[in-house]
Design an enzyme around this catalytic site. Sequence first.
Site, PDB file in Angstrom:
ATOM      1  N   HIS A   1       3.382  24.540  10.539  1.00 12.75           N
ATOM      2  CA  HIS A   1       3.814  23.822   9.339  1.00 12.75           C
ATOM      3  C   HIS A   1       5.328  23.904   9.173  1.00 12.75           C
ATOM      4  CE1 HIS A   1       4.717  23.853   4.920  1.00 12.75           C
ATOM      5  NE2 HIS A   1       4.062  22.710   5.010  1.00 12.75           N
TER       6      HIS A   1
ATOM      7  N   GLU B   1       6.900  21.518  11.491  1.00 12.05           N
ATOM      8  CA  GLU B   1       6.740  20.169  10.942  1.00 12.05           C
ATOM      9  C   GLU B   1       7.857  19.849   9.953  1.00 12.05           C
ATOM     10  OE1 GLU B   1       4.939  18.558   7.116  1.00 12.05           O
ATOM     11  OE2 GLU B   1       3.422  19.767   8.155  1.00 12.05           O
ATOM     12  N   HIS B   2       8.226  20.811   9.116  1.00 12.03           N
ATOM     13  CA  HIS B   2       9.331  20.612   8.177  1.00 12.03           C
ATOM     14  C   HIS B   2      10.671  20.487   8.906  1.00 12.03           C
ATOM     15  CE1 HIS B   2       8.001  21.563   3.879  1.00 12.03           C
ATOM     16  NE2 HIS B   2       6.874  21.485   4.568  1.00 12.03           N
TER      17      HIS B   2
END
Length: 399
Positions: free
Chosen positions: A46, A49-50
């Site tokens: 995650h 992803e950022h």
Amino acid sequence: MVQKTVLPNGVRIITENLPHLVSVSMGIWVDNGSRDETPGLNGISHFIEHMIFKGTRNRSARQIAKELDAIGGLSNAFTSKEQTCFHAKVLGHHLPQVAEILLDIFLQSVFEPEEVERERMVVLQEISMVEDTPDEFSHVLYGETVYEENPLGRNILGTPETVRTFTQENLKRYLQQAYGPEKVVVAAAGQIDHEGFVKLLAPELSKLPPGGKSPDRQKPLLTSKFRVVSRDLEQVHLVMGTWAPAAADAQRYAATLLNVLIGGNMSSRLFQEVREKRGLAYAIYSYLSSFQDTGIWGIYTAVAKETLSETLEVIGRELLKIKKGEVTPGELARAKEFVKGGIWLGAENNDNRMTRLAKNEYTFGRHLTFEEIMEGLDAATLEDLVKLAEETIRGDLFS
């Protein structure tokens, strides 16, 4: 028409030409999610992803944003338990530009330390936001409870402790290890020429080096569990559930229809009995989460503390009715039409079509036609639903 090309290093490129559309939706998918992380790196997928939009060797974060805006592009990314996706949607004639930008952020991101520090604060706030949102946080707690130490139970966002350990070095190392070409699917749907699209992508994606071996996914063993977390709130937020078939299981059609009957729409048993007839809850629904090797069928509601017992009694009574076979042919027919309608209406959106291309590839290794899915739904019988209810609605499995 759906077409597929596999590059020599294993990257798969799948397209669906929809000539009646003026747009194209494109996604770069990786078969890696939170269940593939070690405990110490929980949340790193995650976090990547950022970070993927925060600058490359060729573009700053601001340049990425400006170039996407300049072509009217809508871009985003998401991380799930099993996959990560970076996607964008543009008018068809802007496909070369958006493809080049997505390739750049996917292959050339630098993870500058200053950007890592800034985004760390963003993700820590995201975690806090979820913890302050009971209807979301209850699902996080349920996953931790039902899956225990299995990676499927970990929060996709990670924990404050793990997020504070992420650095440029371990982000790059994880990217190299977990994002190998054999895990990558590039899917696109809309106004697109397959051969031209492959020519756009192949020169860069063919350079993607082999990744390391990821940990094998461990199938969780589900047993009945119970957990109470005390918070100073006006309502009790309740999540309960049991085992469900895996994404490719032959029982998936029965599971989908069973979910609709019990709590999947406004005419479902739980919505009618709990909300409409008794006014016990504003929100009540059931849901189905399917993974590679298992699944969860769950129920969520939020009620006043004083009516919790009554709500549980109503839910339990409706579940037992289903398990005893108290389902009419009319209910089953309506559920089938509801599911079919959702599928066909969703098919009018090329973001959904793009997602479907990738999901089918990861789940089945091939493209499933809409006609095949309709046949599977039509073939499901009342006996199939009752059999599945008997297998799943059990005290030793419900949590």
